[in-house]
Design a protein around this motif. Structure first.
Motif, PDB file in Angstrom:
ATOM      1  N   ALA A 177      40.466  58.427  49.201  1.00 11.42           N
ATOM      2  CA  ALA A 177      40.379  59.436  50.497  1.00 11.42           C
ATOM      3  C   ALA A 177      40.964  58.915  51.533  1.00 11.42           C
ATOM      4  CB  ALA A 177      39.132  60.219  50.647  1.00 11.42           C
ATOM      5  N   SER A 178      40.758  57.512  51.651  1.00  8.95           N
ATOM      6  CA  SER A 178      41.156  56.791  52.887  1.00  8.95           C
ATOM      7  C   SER A 178      42.429  56.099  52.856  1.00  8.95           C
ATOM      8  CB  SER A 178      40.183  55.700  53.245  1.00  8.95           C
ATOM      9  OG  SER A 178      40.139  54.604  52.196  1.00  8.95           O
ATOM     10  N   GLY A 179      43.117  56.298  51.745  1.00  7.17           N
ATOM     11  CA  GLY A 179      44.384  55.965  51.697  1.00  7.17           C
ATOM     12  C   GLY A 179      44.559  54.918  50.520  1.00  7.17           C
ATOM     13  N   SER A 180      45.102  55.286  49.548  1.00  8.19           N
ATOM     14  CA  SER A 180      45.095  54.540  48.414  1.00  8.19           C
ATOM     15  C   SER A 180      45.787  53.156  48.472  1.00  8.19           C
ATOM     16  CB  SER A 180      45.739  55.078  46.972  1.00  8.19           C
ATOM     17  OG  SER A 180      45.776  54.078  46.021  1.00  8.19           O
ATOM     18  N   ARG A 181      45.104  51.976  47.920  1.00  7.83           N
ATOM     19  CA  ARG A 181      46.014  50.775  47.954  1.00  7.83           C
ATOM     20  C   ARG A 181      46.233  50.227  46.497  1.00  7.83           C
ATOM     21  NH1 ARG A 181      42.516  46.320  51.266  1.00  7.83           N
ATOM     22  NH2 ARG A 181      40.839  47.472  50.598  1.00  7.83           N
ATOM     23  N   ARG A 182      46.464  51.140  45.536  1.00 11.92           N
ATOM     24  CA  ARG A 182      46.788  50.836  44.354  1.00 11.92           C
ATOM     25  C   ARG A 182      47.919  50.403  44.415  1.00 11.92           C
ATOM     26  NH1 ARG A 182      46.663  55.681  39.762  1.00 11.92           N
ATOM     27  NH2 ARG A 182      48.046  56.397  40.799  1.00 11.92           N
ATOM     28  N   GLY A 183      47.998  49.076  43.667  1.00 14.02           N
ATOM     29  CA  GLY A 183      49.182  48.392  43.368  1.00 14.02           C
ATOM     30  C   GLY A 183      49.502  47.329  44.584  1.00 14.02           C
ATOM     31  N   ASN A 184      48.640  47.517  45.662  1.00 12.98           N
ATOM     32  CA  ASN A 184      48.778  46.477  46.673  1.00 12.98           C
ATOM     33  C   ASN A 184      48.456  45.137  46.316  1.00 12.98           C
ATOM     34  OD1 ASN A 184      49.675  48.614  48.345  1.00 12.98           O
ATOM     35  ND2 ASN A 184      47.910  48.330  49.745  1.00 12.98           N
ATOM     36  N   ILE A 185      49.206  43.930  46.555  1.00 10.02           N
ATOM     37  CA  ILE A 185      49.031  42.884  46.124  1.00 10.02           C
ATOM     38  C   ILE A 185      47.844  42.179  46.929  1.00 10.02           C
ATOM     39  CG2 ILE A 185      50.119  40.373  46.228  1.00 10.02           C
ATOM     40  CD1 ILE A 185      52.829  41.834  46.246  1.00 10.02           C
ATOM     41  N   GLN A 186      46.953  41.521  46.374  1.00 11.78           N
ATOM     42  CA  GLN A 186      45.734  41.009  46.840  1.00 11.78           C
ATOM     43  C   GLN A 186      45.662  39.510  46.569  1.00 11.78           C
ATOM     44  OE1 GLN A 186      42.953  42.691  48.385  1.00 11.78           O
ATOM     45  NE2 GLN A 186      44.821  43.789  48.523  1.00 11.78           N
ATOM     46  N   ALA A 187      45.376  38.577  47.541  1.00 10.29           N
ATOM     47  CA  ALA A 187      45.663  36.977  47.488  1.00 10.29           C
ATOM     48  C   ALA A 187      44.278  36.875  47.074  1.00 10.29           C
ATOM     49  CB  ALA A 187      45.845  36.343  48.838  1.00 10.29           C
ATOM     50  N   VAL A 188      44.054  36.063  45.838  1.00  8.08           N
ATOM     51  CA  VAL A 188      42.763  35.859  45.151  1.00  8.08           C
ATOM     52  C   VAL A 188      42.563  34.294  45.231  1.00  8.08           C
ATOM     53  CG1 VAL A 188      41.768  35.759  43.013  1.00  8.08           C
ATOM     54  CG2 VAL A 188      42.903  37.598  43.433  1.00  8.08           C
ATOM     55  N   PHE A 189      41.570  33.796  45.652  1.00 12.01           N
ATOM     56  CA  PHE A 189      41.270  32.335  45.633  1.00 12.01           C
ATOM     57  C   PHE A 189      41.263  31.781  44.489  1.00 12.01           C
ATOM     58  CE2 PHE A 189      38.236  28.742  46.198  1.00 12.01           C
ATOM     59  CZ  PHE A 189      39.178  28.024  46.928  1.00 12.01           C
ATOM     60  N   CYS A 190      41.987  30.559  44.394  1.00 13.24           N
ATOM     61  CA  CYS A 190      42.072  29.710  43.002  1.00 13.24           C
ATOM     62  C   CYS A 190      41.772  28.228  43.437  1.00 13.24           C
ATOM     63  CB  CYS A 190      43.512  29.828  42.613  1.00 13.24           C
ATOM     64  SG  CYS A 190      44.280  31.323  42.134  1.00 13.24           S
ATOM     65  N   ASP A 191      40.837  27.857  42.573  1.00 15.38           N
ATOM     66  CA  ASP A 191      40.197  26.525  42.701  1.00 15.38           C
ATOM     67  C   ASP A 191      40.484  25.769  41.428  1.00 15.38           C
ATOM     68  OD1 ASP A 191      38.804  24.065  43.328  1.00 15.38           O
ATOM     69  OD2 ASP A 191      36.862  25.115  43.302  1.00 15.38           O
ATOM     70  N   LYS A 192      41.288  24.856  41.335  1.00 12.22           N
ATOM     71  CA  LYS A 192      41.642  24.237  40.334  1.00 12.22           C
ATOM     72  C   LYS A 192      40.551  23.095  39.512  1.00 12.22           C
ATOM     73  CE  LYS A 192      44.175  20.543  42.390  1.00 12.22           C
ATOM     74  NZ  LYS A 192      45.580  19.750  42.365  1.00 12.22           N
ATOM     75  N   SER A 193      39.379  23.123  40.297  1.00 19.96           N
ATOM     76  CA  SER A 193      38.352  22.134  39.952  1.00 19.96           C
ATOM     77  C   SER A 193      37.373  22.943  38.908  1.00 19.96           C
ATOM     78  CB  SER A 193      37.526  21.583  40.994  1.00 19.96           C
ATOM     79  OG  SER A 193      36.857  22.713  41.635  1.00 19.96           O
ATOM     80  N   GLY A 194      37.614  24.177  38.796  1.00 18.08           N
ATOM     81  CA  GLY A 194      36.756  24.863  37.705  1.00 18.08           C
ATOM     82  C   GLY A 194      37.741  24.815  36.597  1.00 18.08           C
ATOM     83  N   GLY A 195      36.867  25.478  35.575  1.00 20.47           N
ATOM     84  CA  GLY A 195      37.427  25.819  34.152  1.00 20.47           C
ATOM     85  C   GLY A 195      38.668  26.834  34.211  1.00 20.47           C
ATOM     86  N   TYR A 196      38.425  27.805  34.890  1.00 19.88           N
ATOM     87  CA  TYR A 196      39.366  28.752  35.290  1.00 19.88           C
ATOM     88  C   TYR A 196      40.126  28.854  36.565  1.00 19.88           C
ATOM     89  CZ  TYR A 196      38.688  30.895  30.553  1.00 19.88           C
ATOM     90  OH  TYR A 196      38.573  31.180  29.452  1.00 19.88           O
ATOM     91  N   THR A 197      41.091  28.628  37.046  1.00 21.90           N
ATOM     92  CA  THR A 197      41.605  28.292  38.196  1.00 21.90           C
ATOM     93  C   THR A 197      41.390  29.448  39.143  1.00 21.90           C
ATOM     94  OG1 THR A 197      43.396  27.166  37.234  1.00 21.90           O
ATOM     95  CG2 THR A 197      43.627  27.674  39.506  1.00 21.90           C
ATOM     96  N   CYS A 198      41.368  30.679  38.942  1.00 19.17           N
ATOM     97  CA  CYS A 198      41.382  31.770  39.677  1.00 19.17           C
ATOM     98  C   CYS A 198      40.372  32.945  39.465  1.00 19.17           C
ATOM     99  CB  CYS A 198      42.720  32.448  39.942  1.00 19.17           C
ATOM    100  SG  CYS A 198      44.242  31.516  40.233  1.00 19.17           S
ATOM    101  N   SER A 199      39.728  33.214  40.103  1.00  9.08           N
ATOM    102  CA  SER A 199      38.397  34.222  40.056  1.00  9.08           C
ATOM    103  C   SER A 199      38.380  35.174  41.089  1.00  9.08           C
ATOM    104  CB  SER A 199      37.072  33.458  40.027  1.00  9.08           C
ATOM    105  OG  SER A 199      36.006  34.243  39.641  1.00  9.08           O
ATOM    106  N   VAL A 200      38.307  36.669  40.492  1.00  7.68           N
ATOM    107  CA  VAL A 200      38.070  37.768  41.503  1.00  7.68           C
ATOM    108  C   VAL A 200      36.980  38.824  40.657  1.00  7.68           C
ATOM    109  CG1 VAL A 200      39.970  38.969  40.613  1.00  7.68           C
ATOM    110  CG2 VAL A 200      39.111  39.492  42.813  1.00  7.68           C
ATOM    111  N   THR A 201      36.311  39.282  41.587  1.00  9.27           N
ATOM    112  CA  THR A 201      35.132  40.391  41.027  1.00  9.27           C
ATOM    113  C   THR A 201      35.714  41.512  41.446  1.00  9.27           C
ATOM    114  OG1 THR A 201      33.559  38.825  40.854  1.00  9.27           O
ATOM    115  CG2 THR A 201      32.924  41.009  40.970  1.00  9.27           C
ATOM    116  N   VAL A 202      35.818  42.813  40.425  1.00  9.28           N
ATOM    117  CA  VAL A 202      35.982  44.050  41.112  1.00  9.28           C
ATOM    118  C   VAL A 202      34.734  44.574  41.012  1.00  9.28           C
ATOM    119  CG1 VAL A 202      37.067  46.166  40.271  1.00  9.28           C
ATOM    120  CG2 VAL A 202      38.176  43.859  39.893  1.00  9.28           C
ATOM    121  N   ASN A 203      34.399  45.510  42.022  1.00  6.18           N
ATOM    122  CA  ASN A 203      33.139  46.138  42.111  1.00  6.18           C
ATOM    123  C   ASN A 203      33.242  47.721  42.501  1.00  6.18           C
ATOM    124  OD1 ASN A 203      33.170  45.802  44.675  1.00  6.18           O
ATOM    125  ND2 ASN A 203      31.761  44.143  44.880  1.00  6.18           N
TER     126      ASN A 203
END
Length: 339
Positions: free
Chosen positions: A221-247
């Motif tokens: 209702a507040s205006g869809s951001r569907r498809g908007n680009i989201q910059a996600v933090f990536c840390d190459k020191s981990g097993g997987y470089t990038c991580s993001v949680t959807v809630n």
């Protein structure tokens, strides 16, 4: 006066020394040959044990195709003909087979998530997840740079994406209501499908680690951001470089449509319901098999897709040719208006 001739004694000593040296050389050569033979035998037995372990995986896959696969957390193989592969070689068999049809994470490695086709994965969890975590890295180990240019408005062209940059990830979360929630119709799917474009970013202050499902669907209702680009933090020191949680999504089952942009990616999906870790059903089966050949053991762990990816198209309509939408159906006649 008697003079003793010592030349015979010297000859005997020289001969003895030569015999000792030759014996040592022969013994060393024999040990080398024995070691090489043992190494060759070990290699052969290791290969046989590996294929025996794969036979265990194939046996589990056959039962899965037959629809009788269940969780198995012990090594007993009595129901699998005691692991025997060929009665003529009983010393080569699989000795342990464990099966987990509801793993606590989904893993797609070896560049399984590609750029040319999306993978549609069921996210049917127990209990129903309230958040999902997506972790990914590029399948090319040389691509570990996430960059610091995180304020993005569009997807860069392929020739503007560095050869060392981590792949970008596209994820669609498509709700799949159950009998209790209902509403499985086109309008519901259109309004509640959330689309995310996750852009790898190496600057923690200019990126996110969490996004809200509600804001990325058409029904926001507040205006869809569907498809908007989201910059996600990536840390190459981990097993997987990038991580993001959807809630922030309603507790129900979903399908995740996952696609990589620029290069192939390795992806892992995990979920929680509150503080509880969820398990995934109808997506992957983890098979842990140990093969044995004489005294050599090999163990393999394989993730099998619950069903063929071909059964889940990435779009409602796909064609390699042009599609004409102008046609008329009258009785038994179909008129094509595209010329």
């Amino acid at each position: 006066m008697t003079t003793k001739n010592r030349s015979g004694m010297v000859a005997i000593m020289v001969t003895a020394m030569i015999m000792v040296i030759l014996s040592l050389i022969t013994l060393g050569f024999a040990r080398l040959v024995s070691r090489e033979q043992r190494q060759a035998l070990d290699d052969q037995l290791s290969t046989q044990a590996f294929y025996a372990a794969e036979s265990g995986v194939n046996a589990a896959a056959a039962k899965m195709r037959g629809g009788v696969l269940a969780e198995k957390n012990d090594c007993d193989v009595s129901t699998y003909n005691n692991g025997t592969i060929d009665s003529a070689t009983p010393e080569v068999r699989f000795t342990c087979l464990m099966i987990d049809p509801t793993p606590t994470e989904l893993k797609f490695n070896n560049g399984f998530i590609k750029t040319d086709r999306a993978r549609v994965v069921p996210v049917f969890t127990n209990p129903l997840a309230t958040e999902l975590n997506f972790r990914w890295s590029d399948n090319n180990p040389a691509r570990v740079n996430a960059g610091a240019d995180c304020d993005v408005r569009r997807i860069p062209a392929l020739n503007q994406w560095g050869d060392d940059r981590v792949a970008m990830l596209e994820v669609d979360l498509i709700p799949f209501p159950n009998a209790a929630t209902g509403n499985l119709n086109r309008e519901f799917l259109d309004q509640n499908t959330a689309t995310f474009l996750f852009y790898p970013c190496g600057d923690s202050s200019a990126s996110v680690t969490t996004v809200n499902y509600t804001n990325f669907r058409a029904g926001d209702a507040s205006g869809s951001r569907r498809g908007n680009i989201q910059a996600v933090f990536c840390d190459k020191s981990g097993g997987y470089t990038c991580s993001v949680t959807v809630n922030g999504f309603p507790a129900m089952n979903y399908y995740a449509r996952i696609k990589s942009i620029y290069s192939s990616a390795n992806v892992e999906v995990a979920g929680k319901s509150g503080t509880n870790v969820v398990s995934f059903a109808n997506a992957q089966v983890v098979v842990d098999s140990t093969g044995r050949a004489n005294d050599v053991l090999r163990r393999v762990q394989v993730r099998l897709p619950f069903e063929s990816q071909a059964l889940k198209p990435e779009a409602s309509l796909q064609s390699k040719d042009e599609i004409c939408k102008l046609y008329t159906v009258t009785g038994t006649t179909v008129e094509n208006g595209c010329n």
